[in-house]
Design a protein around this motif. Structure first.
Motif, PDB file in Angstrom:
ATOM      1  N   TYR A   1       1.517 -25.117  38.281  1.00 33.29           N
ATOM      2  CA  TYR A   1       1.935 -24.985  36.887  1.00 33.29           C
ATOM      3  C   TYR A   1       3.293 -24.293  36.719  1.00 33.29           C
ATOM      4  O   TYR A   1       3.741 -24.080  35.598  1.00 33.29           O
TER       5      TYR A   1
ATOM      6  N   PHE B   1      -1.892 -19.497  32.550  1.00 34.14           N
ATOM      7  CA  PHE B   1      -1.954 -20.892  32.957  1.00 34.14           C
ATOM      8  C   PHE B   1      -2.662 -21.792  31.946  1.00 34.14           C
ATOM      9  O   PHE B   1      -2.692 -23.007  32.117  1.00 34.14           O
TER      10      PHE B   1
ATOM     11  N   LEU C   1      -2.381 -22.160  41.692  1.00 32.46           N
ATOM     12  CA  LEU C   1      -2.115 -22.337  40.266  1.00 32.46           C
ATOM     13  C   LEU C   1      -0.632 -22.157  39.959  1.00 32.46           C
ATOM     14  O   LEU C   1      -0.047 -22.904  39.153  1.00 32.46           O
TER      15      LEU C   1
END
Length: 448
Positions: free
Chosen positions: A413, A158, A409
Motif C-alpha cells: 500500500y 492502511f 502491508l
C-alpha cells in the motif's frame, strides 16, 4: 498516507534506512561512522523514562502508552535485519560441515544449530527483560502496544478492517496466558491469509480455513523473495562451501576456509591454486561469479554477492532492491540458480515458525500451540518458570509475525514508516548481511 520514505512499515524500524538501495550503496553505508546502540538506548531512556520526584524509598517511573507504542518497534527488538528478513531462523549453511555432522540426527528434524539457539535465546531474553521492565513500572505492558498495532494502526494507516486481536490480561497466570495467545496468533495469520487471497478480511470465513503451515500464507507482493533454485548448490558451493576444492590454498593458509572469503581477504591469483583445480576456477569465470582484474587478482562479481546473500540468509527480499539488482536476480531465476517466492515468509522463516508453533513439518518441534491446545502439560504451579518461558517464546513469535505482516502491508500500500513511531533522531545502522561485510573493502558491488 506517507510515501516519501518507503520503509516497509513496522519491521524496518529495526533497519533505520531506505528500503530500496543497490548492493553497492548498502556496502558504502556500512563504512560510515555510526552511533552505538548503547548510547542510543541511554538517550532514549533519559528522554522517555522520567523518575518520580516524590519522596519514596524506591524510585518509580512513568511510562506512557505512547512510549510503549513507539519504543517497542525501535531498537530494543532486533528481530528483523536491514534486508527485511527475520534474524532468528536457522539457515542451512550457517554451521560448518563438521559441526553439522556431529551428533545424532533424526530424519525430518529442524536444524537447531548452535547459532540458531543463541539467536533465539537472545530474542526471548530481550522480550522477557523488556516485558518485566514495563510491568514493574506499574504502567503498561507489551500486549496493549501489540493490540494497538492491529486494532488501530492497521485501520488508520492502511484502511484495513478485520485485524483484531485480544491478548491476555496482566492478572492472568502464565499458564492461562499460554493457552490464550496461541489462538490469537492463529487468528491474525488467518486474517492476513484472507486479505492476500480474497482482498479483504471477512470474519465469516474464519471457520472455513485452517493453516497447517506458515508456508501456505501468501504475500500481497508478487515476486517478493528470491531463494535457492534447483541449480543453486552446483554454482554456489564452489564459492562458499568449506568443502570446496578451492577453499584452501597453500599461499593463503591464514585466510578463512572459504574460497570467496579468501579472495576478498587476500590478494589471490589463479596460480595460487594447483593445476588440478584450475577447471573449477574456469567454471566460476564462465558462470560470471568470478573475474580477474588487470593485476591478475581474483575478485567476486555482483552475481556472487547475490548468491552469497542467499547462501547465508536463505533468501533475498528482492522487491526492495533497485531495478538493476532485480534484473540480475531475474537472470539467475531464468538460469535455475534462484526461484521466486510469493509467500509472506521465506522458507527458513516459515520453517522456524512451524518448528516453534506446531507439529506439521518437524519431528522435534517445540509445538507450543499444540502443547497448550491439547493439554500436554502439568498443572502444578500456573506461574511456573516453564510457562513464563513459553509465554515469552510465544510473544516473540507474535511480534515476528506482526513485523512480517506490516512489512508486507507497507510494500503493497506504499504507506507506513518510521515517522509513525519515533520522534527522536534515528540511529543509522549498517546493513548486516554477510555479503556486505565480505565486500566492504575496495571492491565495488555496483560495477557490472
Amino acid at each position: 498516507m506517507k510515501t516519501t520514505r518507503f520503509l516497509a512499515g513496522l519491521p524496518l524500524l529495526f533497519c533505520h534506512g531506505s528500503s530500496q538501495r543497490s548492493l553497492g550503496e548498502r556496502v558504502r553505508r556500512s563504512e560510515q561512522p555510526r552511533t552505538s546502540k548503547q548510547d542510543a538506548y541511554r538517550t532514549i531512556a533519559r528522554s522517555r523514562v522520567a523518575p518520580s520526584r516524590k519522596s519514596q524509598p524506591t524510585p518509580s517511573h512513568t511510562v506512557s502508552i505512547e512510549f510503549v507504542k513507539k519504543i517497542m518497534f525501535s531498537l530494543y527488538f532486533d528481530f528483523v535485519d536491514s534486508t527485511g528478513l527475520l534474524r532468528i531462523p536457522a539457515h542451512k549453511h550457517e554451521q560448518s560441515t563438521l559441526l553439522s555432522a556431529i551428533g545424532l540426527h533424526a530424519i525430518g528434524e529442524y536444524p537447531a544449530s548452535i547459532q540458531f539457539q543463541q539467536r533465539n535465546q537472545i530474542a526471548v531474553g530481550v522480550i522477557h527483560l523488556y516485558r518485566l521492565f514495563l510491568e514493574n513500572t506499574g504502567q503498561n505492558r507489551l500486549e496493549p502496544a501489540i493490540e494497538w498495532a492491529f486494532n488501530d494502526y492497521a485501520k488508520s494507516e492502511f484502511g484495513i478492517d478485520g485485524f483484531t486481536i485480544s491478548l491476555p490480561t496482566k492478572e492472568a497466570s502464565y499458564l492461562d496466558k499460554c493457552k490464550a495467545i496461541g489462538p490469537e496468533i492463529e487468528r491474525i495469520t488467518k486474517a492476513f491469509l484472507l486479505l492476500s487471497s480474497k482482498g479483504e478480511i471477512d470474519e465469516d470465513y474464519f471457520t472455513c480455513i485452517s493453516i497447517k503451515s506458515f508456508a501456505d500464507v501468501k504475500s500481497l507482493v508478487r515476486h517478493k523473495y528470491v531463494e535457492a533454485g534447483p541449480q543453486f548448490e552446483e554454482h554456489a558451493s564452489l564459492l562458499f562451501s568449506d568443502q570446496s576444492c578451492l577453499a584452501f590454498s597453500e599461499n593463503h593458509k591464514n585466510a578463512k576456509q572459504q574460497f570467496c572469503a579468501m579472495i576478498v581477504e587476500e590478494t589471490a591469483k589463479r596460480e595460487d591454486f594447483p593445476n588440478i583445480y584450475q577447471p573449477a576456477i574456469d567454471k566460476l569465470l564462465e558462470d560470471g561469479t568470478l573475474e580477474i582484474n588487470e593485476e591478475g587478482v581474483l575478485r567476486p562479481t555482483k552475481k556472487a554477492a547475490i548468491l552469497k546473500l542467499v547462501w547465508e540468509k536463505g533468501a533475498i527480499e528482492i522487491c526492495k532492491y533497485h531495478d538493476q539488482d532485480k534484473a540480475l536476480a531475474k537472470d539467475l531465476v531464468d538460469l535455475g540458480w534462484l526461484v521466486y517466492s510469493d509467500s509472506l515468509f521465506t522458507s527458513d522463516e516459515s520453517a522456524y515458525l512451524n518448528y516453534m508453533f506446531n507439529n506439521t513439518e518437524f519431528c522435534n518441534s517445540l509445538a507450543l500451540r499444540n502443547k497448550y491446545d491439547h493439554g500436554t502439560f502439568r498443572v502444578n504451579d500456573p506461574n511456573a518458570e516453564e510457562y513464563a518461558s513459553d509465554y515469552d517464546n510465544l510473544l516473540s513469535l507474535l511480534i515476528s509475525i506482526m513485523l512480517k505482516i506490516f512489512d508486507d502491508l507497507s510494500l503493497r500500500y506504499r504507506a507506513g514508516g518510521v515517522e509513525d513511531f519515533v520522534d527522536w533522531p534515528l540511529v543509522d545502522e549498517p546493513v548486516v548481511s554477510v555479503a556486505n561485510q565480505m565486500f566492504q573493502s575496495d571492491f565495488d558491488l555496483d560495477r557490472s
